[in-house]
Write a protein that holds these residues in place. Sequence first.
Motif, PDB file in Angstrom:
ATOM      1  N   ALA A  80       0.826  -1.210   0.000  1.00  0.00           N
ATOM      2  CA  ALA A  80       0.000   0.000   0.000  1.00  0.00           C
ATOM      3  C   ALA A  80       0.864   1.265   0.000  1.00  0.00           C
ATOM      4  O   ALA A  80       1.925   1.296   0.621  1.00  0.00           O
ATOM      5  N   PRO A  81       0.424   2.322  -0.682  1.00  0.00           N
ATOM      6  CA  PRO A  81       1.117   3.610  -0.595  1.00  0.00           C
ATOM      7  C   PRO A  81       1.093   4.110   0.846  1.00  0.00           C
ATOM      8  O   PRO A  81       0.081   3.966   1.544  1.00  0.00           O
ATOM      9  N   SER A  82       2.183   4.677   1.305  1.00  0.00           N
ATOM     10  CA  SER A  82       2.300   5.083   2.712  1.00  0.00           C
ATOM     11  C   SER A  82       1.216   6.058   3.125  1.00  0.00           C
ATOM     12  O   SER A  82       0.691   5.989   4.250  1.00  0.00           O
ATOM     13  N   GLU A  83       0.863   6.970   2.227  1.00  0.00           N
ATOM     14  CA  GLU A  83      -0.114   7.995   2.579  1.00  0.00           C
ATOM     15  C   GLU A  83      -1.543   7.453   2.648  1.00  0.00           C
ATOM     16  O   GLU A  83      -2.442   8.133   3.138  1.00  0.00           O
ATOM     17  N   PHE A  93     -10.669   8.592   7.823  1.00  0.00           N
ATOM     18  CA  PHE A  93      -9.941   9.401   8.803  1.00  0.00           C
ATOM     19  C   PHE A  93      -8.593   8.815   9.223  1.00  0.00           C
ATOM     20  O   PHE A  93      -7.750   9.532   9.781  1.00  0.00           O
ATOM     21  N   GLY A  94      -8.374   7.515   8.986  1.00  0.00           N
ATOM     22  CA  GLY A  94      -7.173   6.851   9.495  1.00  0.00           C
ATOM     23  C   GLY A  94      -5.865   7.413   8.979  1.00  0.00           C
ATOM     24  O   GLY A  94      -4.836   7.299   9.655  1.00  0.00           O
ATOM     25  N   ASP A  95      -5.892   8.013   7.800  1.00  0.00           N
ATOM     26  CA  ASP A  95      -4.683   8.617   7.240  1.00  0.00           C
ATOM     27  C   ASP A  95      -4.690  10.140   7.359  1.00  0.00           C
ATOM     28  O   ASP A  95      -3.789  10.804   6.844  1.00  0.00           O
ATOM     29  N   LYS A  96      -5.714  10.679   8.050  1.00  0.00           N
ATOM     30  CA  LYS A  96      -5.860  12.136   8.108  1.00  0.00           C
ATOM     31  C   LYS A  96      -5.776  12.717   9.513  1.00  0.00           C
ATOM     32  O   LYS A  96      -5.295  13.835   9.696  1.00  0.00           O
ATOM     33  N   VAL A  97      -6.286  11.999  10.516  1.00  0.00           N
ATOM     34  CA  VAL A  97      -6.340  12.541  11.875  1.00  0.00           C
ATOM     35  C   VAL A  97      -5.470  11.703  12.801  1.00  0.00           C
ATOM     36  O   VAL A  97      -5.015  10.604  12.449  1.00  0.00           O
ATOM     37  N   ASN A  98      -5.243  12.210  14.008  1.00  0.00           N
ATOM     38  CA  ASN A  98      -4.451  11.490  14.999  1.00  0.00           C
ATOM     39  C   ASN A  98      -5.106  10.144  15.297  1.00  0.00           C
ATOM     40  O   ASN A  98      -6.274  10.081  15.705  1.00  0.00           O
ATOM     41  N   ALA A 155      -1.438   3.809  21.749  1.00  0.00           N
ATOM     42  CA  ALA A 155      -1.566   3.858  20.291  1.00  0.00           C
ATOM     43  C   ALA A 155      -0.579   4.831  19.659  1.00  0.00           C
ATOM     44  O   ALA A 155      -0.489   5.991  20.066  1.00  0.00           O
ATOM     45  N   PRO A 156       0.190   4.388  18.641  1.00  0.00           N
ATOM     46  CA  PRO A 156       1.106   5.286  17.927  1.00  0.00           C
ATOM     47  C   PRO A 156       0.354   6.029  16.823  1.00  0.00           C
ATOM     48  O   PRO A 156      -0.785   5.698  16.499  1.00  0.00           O
ATOM     49  N   ASP A 157       1.002   7.010  16.240  1.00  0.00           N
ATOM     50  CA  ASP A 157       0.425   7.750  15.128  1.00  0.00           C
ATOM     51  C   ASP A 157       1.485   7.874  14.034  1.00  0.00           C
ATOM     52  O   ASP A 157       2.311   8.780  14.060  1.00  0.00           O
ATOM     53  N   ASP A 158       1.481   6.931  13.099  1.00  0.00           N
ATOM     54  CA  ASP A 158       2.513   6.876  12.063  1.00  0.00           C
ATOM     55  C   ASP A 158       1.947   7.194  10.681  1.00  0.00           C
ATOM     56  O   ASP A 158       2.381   6.639   9.671  1.00  0.00           O
ATOM     57  N   ARG A 159       1.004   8.090  10.628  1.00  0.00           N
ATOM     58  CA  ARG A 159       0.388   8.468   9.344  1.00  0.00           C
ATOM     59  C   ARG A 159       1.443   8.954   8.346  1.00  0.00           C
ATOM     60  O   ARG A 159       2.313   9.754   8.685  1.00  0.00           O
ATOM     61  N   LYS A 197       4.027   7.720   6.991  1.00  0.00           N
ATOM     62  CA  LYS A 197       5.418   7.262   7.035  1.00  0.00           C
ATOM     63  C   LYS A 197       5.579   5.959   6.249  1.00  0.00           C
ATOM     64  O   LYS A 197       4.675   5.123   6.225  1.00  0.00           O
ATOM     65  N   THR A 198       6.746   5.794   5.615  1.00  0.00           N
ATOM     66  CA  THR A 198       7.027   4.528   4.965  1.00  0.00           C
ATOM     67  C   THR A 198       7.311   3.479   6.034  1.00  0.00           C
ATOM     68  O   THR A 198       7.615   3.807   7.192  1.00  0.00           O
ATOM     69  N   LEU A 199       7.242   2.219   5.642  1.00  0.00           N
ATOM     70  CA  LEU A 199       7.552   1.146   6.589  1.00  0.00           C
ATOM     71  C   LEU A 199       8.995   1.224   7.039  1.00  0.00           C
ATOM     72  O   LEU A 199       9.328   0.914   8.187  1.00  0.00           O
ATOM     73  N   GLU A 200       9.881   1.656   6.140  1.00  0.00           N
ATOM     74  CA  GLU A 200      11.287   1.832   6.497  1.00  0.00           C
ATOM     75  C   GLU A 200      11.446   2.908   7.564  1.00  0.00           C
ATOM     76  O   GLU A 200      12.192   2.740   8.540  1.00  0.00           O
ATOM     77  N   GLU A 201      10.735   4.022   7.410  1.00  0.00           N
ATOM     78  CA  GLU A 201      10.825   5.106   8.384  1.00  0.00           C
ATOM     79  C   GLU A 201      10.303   4.673   9.745  1.00  0.00           C
ATOM     80  O   GLU A 201      10.899   4.999  10.784  1.00  0.00           O
ATOM     81  N   ILE A 202       9.210   3.924   9.741  1.00  0.00           N
ATOM     82  CA  ILE A 202       8.635   3.450  11.003  1.00  0.00           C
ATOM     83  C   ILE A 202       9.614   2.515  11.711  1.00  0.00           C
ATOM     84  O   ILE A 202       9.858   2.629  12.921  1.00  0.00           O
ATOM     85  N   THR A 203      10.197   1.592  10.958  1.00  0.00           N
ATOM     86  CA  THR A 203      11.157   0.651  11.543  1.00  0.00           C
ATOM     87  C   THR A 203      12.373   1.377  12.105  1.00  0.00           C
ATOM     88  O   THR A 203      12.838   1.083  13.211  1.00  0.00           O
ATOM     89  N   THR A 204      12.901   2.337  11.350  1.00  0.00           N
ATOM     90  CA  THR A 204      14.080   3.077  11.793  1.00  0.00           C
ATOM     91  C   THR A 204      13.796   3.862  13.063  1.00  0.00           C
ATOM     92  O   THR A 204      14.590   3.866  14.008  1.00  0.00           O
ATOM     93  N   GLU A 205      12.639   4.520  13.112  1.00  0.00           N
ATOM     94  CA  GLU A 205      12.278   5.321  14.286  1.00  0.00           C
ATOM     95  C   GLU A 205      12.049   4.455  15.516  1.00  0.00           C
ATOM     96  O   GLU A 205      12.429   4.826  16.630  1.00  0.00           O
ATOM     97  N   ARG A 206      11.430   3.291  15.321  1.00  0.00           N
ATOM     98  CA  ARG A 206      11.076   2.459  16.466  1.00  0.00           C
ATOM     99  C   ARG A 206      12.229   1.571  16.920  1.00  0.00           C
ATOM    100  O   ARG A 206      12.373   1.290  18.111  1.00  0.00           O
ATOM    101  N   TYR A 207      13.063   1.088  15.985  1.00  0.00           N
ATOM    102  CA  TYR A 207      14.071   0.079  16.321  1.00  0.00           C
ATOM    103  C   TYR A 207      15.511   0.532  16.127  1.00  0.00           C
ATOM    104  O   TYR A 207      16.434  -0.153  16.572  1.00  0.00           O
ATOM    105  N   GLY A 208      15.704   1.657  15.456  1.00  0.00           N
ATOM    106  CA  GLY A 208      17.055   2.073  15.115  1.00  0.00           C
ATOM    107  C   GLY A 208      17.978   2.243  16.295  1.00  0.00           C
ATOM    108  O   GLY A 208      19.184   1.988  16.192  1.00  0.00           O
ATOM    109  N   HIS A 209      17.456   2.615  17.449  1.00  0.00           N
ATOM    110  CA  HIS A 209      18.300   2.863  18.617  1.00  0.00           C
ATOM    111  C   HIS A 209      18.736   1.583  19.319  1.00  0.00           C
ATOM    112  O   HIS A 209      19.607   1.616  20.176  1.00  0.00           O
ATOM    113  N   GLU A 210      18.142   0.439  18.964  1.00  0.00           N
ATOM    114  CA  GLU A 210      18.476  -0.785  19.690  1.00  0.00           C
ATOM    115  C   GLU A 210      18.933  -1.928  18.781  1.00  0.00           C
ATOM    116  O   GLU A 210      19.222  -3.021  19.241  1.00  0.00           O
ATOM    117  N   LEU A 211      18.997  -1.674  17.466  1.00  0.00           N
ATOM    118  CA  LEU A 211      19.409  -2.721  16.539  1.00  0.00           C
ATOM    119  C   LEU A 211      20.618  -2.271  15.737  1.00  0.00           C
ATOM    120  O   LEU A 211      20.764  -1.097  15.422  1.00  0.00           O
TER     121      LEU A 211
END
Length: 441
Positions: free
Chosen positions: A133-136, A289-294, A407-411, A413-427
């Motif tokens: 799916a497109p990230s947006e 609303f899932g891609d538009k609001v918090n 609940a997170p709010d990752d509207r 974002k690409t899957l790569e960006e989400i992974t980097t933000e969530r796991y980058g500090h520990e992997l």
Amino acid sequence: MTLAKLDYNMSPWKKTITAGLISYIDAGSIVAGAAGLSMWQAYFGMDSMQMGILAALSSNTGGAAIGALIGGKICDKYGRKFVYNYALLIYMIGVALIVCATNYPMFLLGYVIVGLTVGADVVASWTFIAEEAPSENRAKHCGSAQIAWMLGPVVVFAASIPLNSMFGLLGNRIMFAHLIVVAAFIWYQRLKMPESTEWTESKVKEKQLIAEGKFKKVTYAMILKGTSLKTVFLCCGVYTLWNISASTAGFFMPYIYEHVGNLSNTMSLVMQCANFAVCILATVVFMYFGDKVNRRGLYTIFGATPMIAWVVWTLPAEMLQTWMLWAFTIVNGFAMQQQFYQLWSSELFPVRYRATAQGFTFFVTRFAAAIWAFVVPILMETVGFRVAAIILVALSAISWLVGAILAPDDRGKTLEEITTERYGHELDDDDCLVNCEGKHS
């Protein structure tokens, strides 16, 4: 034009719809049995123990739980396409056994086979949808699978009203038979689909790491620690606890409407059909609303509806009025736990073990529902359904609180960006968790 060329020319929406149709036959297999549960009980002479075993091993509960656990591992190792091509062939065999069942063991075996294949296929399909799916518009694409899930019960319950009335148990067999036709159509369409871009790119990186001697095998210990453990807690806290009430409604509700609410079989099916029609409306709201609001705010509002709805059934049976049952039917339909679970479990885990982790959380959810499904008939027979309803209110409340707080709010974002933000500090790179993510969005 070659088949491969057809594969990669498919639009994102066509991929989503073709993959997401598994949700139709998943829900259809659950509610087809529910619509005829009273008739099957009479036909086989099932006691409460046998009904509990059937419910605990169905596509609504234990069968799907085991299927998801196995399917998730296979999905990450051999690909999403491998699972969703072969699972449907086995699914059709299981449904055929149900259609032709002349005794309880044959009927139960069909349910087990259907449950196993549905569990495996749902994990593969939901993962594929999020990855393609497109990230947006990821929430919108994930929500479309839920539309298919809700459409299954609407069609099955609506068709069951005249079929059950005219043909009795034969009408319910016909409802199961139509699932074979739909599954065959989906299977044929899926032959034209490509493999997930995310998964393909991750396997290229994995081969490089194996050649360099740096590859680390995925284990459940890897999933159940650090950020992954927090994600597992979020998914299970929201989905597992809510699904106990949802599975009760999906499998037992016509029976409860009839035996506790004193409604006719026809009226109970009308209410179930209306409930899932409301679920479709709620999913449309989620998609819009899932891609538009918090997303946390959206969940906080709609995640509270099951807790409110099940209060109706905590009242003494003699106090229950038809308007109260309608209120339950409508309010409970606005729950969004499953929509959010599909989204979170598909985007919050790294690609390398995304399906395995989702399969694990799906296993926990359906296994818990299996235990509960075994207990419900016994509770109804001993202490009454009010006790079960009080438990369902409490579990729904906890499910709401977990999502409202975590609940997170990752509207967008690409899957790569989400992974980097969530796991980058520990992997690190050797884990093949950050760098394996593709650039697809």
